[in-house]
Scaffold this motif. Structure first.
Motif: not given
Lengths: 465, 104
Positions: A84-98, A225-232
């Motif tokens: 998940i940390t690999l696949l959702c890297a796009d979203w994770l990088r942008k989130t202000p509270h990583l 509703g949740s961000p896709i990293a959370v959904t997965s």
């Protein structure tokens, strides 16, 4: 003292990682671009470390136990979080509270580790709460989006309600057996009416967490509703962990009540498969579509839980969860990239994806074929073993219903594949350049989907544990 | 005057449990729904204490379980209220009927 370190090694290492991230967060603070690779490396190291120095034993007055099988289950969950940390890297990088996000995710994973290892209902309850409360906070991570808040609200309320029901069941079990230790409970269960009532409450709570029909109503809303990293995370890791502990509870603890739960599981399994499939047919949003498809997959997991042969049933479930992890994470990975870059979530938007993004299209096709259970992919073998395990116990009409449901599910999975490969579209999604970790994650998932089926020693290895 | 026994307490706790379930399913205000969940958890606490006192007086498991339930319920309520506050910021309402963006 030595025993403490070897038996609890996966928990201790994970706690170490959590503290490291916490100190980084409260110290100077690191940019997302460096924090994310660091977390990925740590998780990979934890995954590799999970395969060495495994022993079996009990700790804390029989409250915590571990076996080789449990260590393997923990490794599966760990691998899932790494992917998940690999696949959702796009979203994770942008989130202000990583850093907070990683802390919450790893705390939930720690809860799942304790949950799988628990040999006592008190530890089980604490671990279950540790595994759900952070996930509800994670679901709210898109703070300014209405949908995210609404999904998180539904998640926390339904999980609090279901843990209330679980506790009521536990209190009745305590009243009738006088113990909260699982081996003692197994000895003292005699199938009296009070115990059956207690078991129904207990079972209902699991049905909520595993989103079996008719307790599935929160699932699709929370997933959308949740961000896709959370959904997965929810659809693979949470579900996998709960499936593992549910399996242990049925096969190891509530064995004296087999006649009771076998019927319940068969009825719920048929309902789950049919309703999950029928609702998946009419979904337009890709996250909702995957949510209902994961509900239908839970129905298939239940098929193996109704097995008479406990060893075969548990092997089939663990093997299927491993394959389901690769397939579902690959599908969510593709959806994550597209949602994050273009904001498009509808299946119609995926039309003509093959023209512009052939690599992602192939990964998505592989994942969906595996979820549908088409032969060269691993999904076929996973379903095959589930159905074989189910056929050893249950009635044959039940197996027939499961087979028919696989055909229905083929229709909606192929609908997406047709949209991607065959349908014309005037303004398809533009060619997207994938980040290196995302590409690595997709390749790992693709390799997993193909190889987990073809390499028979994986199944044999699980069977031998 | 009869001494209250196990059955009286079990009757109260079961009634409390189902009042909580009823409240959770019928109330439309999120805070009230949270309060209903607290009712459910407290009925469980009563159950544990009663079983511990009347049926298994030599054990301590039930008492410990109760203490843990109280602590966890507080944690759960904290997260739930944080989420509800955020929902209020986005939605200007904590009525469930107004949180209807996600459907079917």
């Amino acid at each position: 003292m030595n025993e403490l370190f070897t038996l609890m090694k996966s928990e201790l290492v994970l706690t170490g990682i959590i503290f490291l991230l916490l100190f980084i967060k409260i110290g100077k603070g690191v940019k997302n671009e460096t924090l994310l690779p660091l977390a990925q490396v740590l998780l990979l190291a934890n995954f590799v470390f999970g395969f060495v120095l495994n022993t079996e034993g009990r700790l804390f007055g029989d409250m915590f136990y571990t076996t080789h099988l449990i260590a393997f289950q923990k490794n599966i969950l760990n691998l899932g979080v790494y992917l998940i940390t690999l696949l959702c890297a796009d979203w994770l990088r942008k989130t202000p509270h990583l850093a907070e996000f990683l802390l919450l995710m790893l705390s939930a994973l720690l809860g799942m580790f304790f949950m799988i290892s628990s040999a006592n209902l008190l530890i089980f309850y604490l671990a279950l709460e540790l595994a759900t409360i952070p996930v509800a906070a994670m679901a709210n991570f898109d703070l300014d989006k209405k949908k995210s808040a609404e999904g998180a609200m539904k998640m926390i309320l339904s999980s609090a309600f279901s843990s209330g029901i679980l506790l009521f069941g536990i209190s009745l079990i305590y009243g009738s057996t006088g113990s909260i230790s699982l081996p003692e409970i197994q000895e003292r269960l005699d199938g009296s009416t009070l115990q059956i009532l207690a078991f129904i409450f207990f079972f209902t709570a699991f049905a909520f967490k595993l989103s079996m029909v008719p307790f599935h109503l929160w699932t699709a809303d929370v997933y959308e509703g949740s961000p896709i990293a959370v959904t997965s995370f929810l659809s693979v890791i949470s579900k996998g962990a709960v499936a593992f502990i549910f399996m242990t509870m049925l096969f190891r603890v509530f064995t004296p009540m087999k006649e009771v739960w076998q019927v319940m599981i068969i009825i719920l399994s048929v309902l789950t498969m049919v309703v999950g499939n029928l609702f998946a047919l009419r979904q337009q949003n890709i996250k909702r579509f995957l949510a209902f498809s994961s509900i239908a997959q839970v129905g298939f997991i239940l098929l193996a839980l109704s097995s008479d042969d406990f060893h075969m049933g548990s092997t089939a479930v663990i093997y299927f969860v491993l394959i389901y992890l690769f397939s579902n994470l690959a599908a969510f990975g593709v959806a994550s990239v597209i949602t994050e870059r273009t904001g498009k979530e509808n299946i119609d938007d995926y039309k003509g994806l093959y023209k512009t993004n052939p690599f992602m299209s192939w990964i998505l096709a592989l994942a969906l074929f595996s979820l549908a259970g088409i032969p060269p992919t691993a999904g076929f073998f996973g379903k095959l073993f589930l159905i074989t395990a189910g056929a050893s116990g249950a009635a044959y009409w039940f197996i027939l219903v499961a087979a028919l449901n696989m055909i229905i599910s083929l229709y909606y999975y192929l609908r997406v594949i047709r949209a991607v490969f065959m349908d014309k579209n005037d303004n398809p999604i533009e060619p997207l350049k994938l980040m290196a970790p995302v590409k690595l994650g997709m390749l790992l998932c693709g390799a997993g989907i193909v190889l987990a089926g073809l390499l028979s020693w994986i199944y044999d290895y699980i069977h031998s544990l | 005057m009869m001494e209250p026994g196990l059955y009286h307490i079990l009757f109260i706790s079961t009634a409390l449990f189902f009042i909580g379930v009823f409240g959770f399913l019928t109330r439309r205000n999120l805070i009230t729904m949270l309060m209903s969940i607290e009712l459910i958890l407290n009925s469980v606490n009563l159950n544990f204490i009663a079983f511990n006192k009347y049926v298994w007086p030599e054990k301590m498991d039930g008492l410990f379980f109760t203490i843990f339930i109280i602590a966890i319920a507080a944690a759960e309520a904290a997260v739930a209220i944080a989420i509800i506050i955020n929902l209020y910021r986005n939605n200007q309402s904590i009525d469930v009927n107004n949180a209807e963006e996600l459907k079917y």
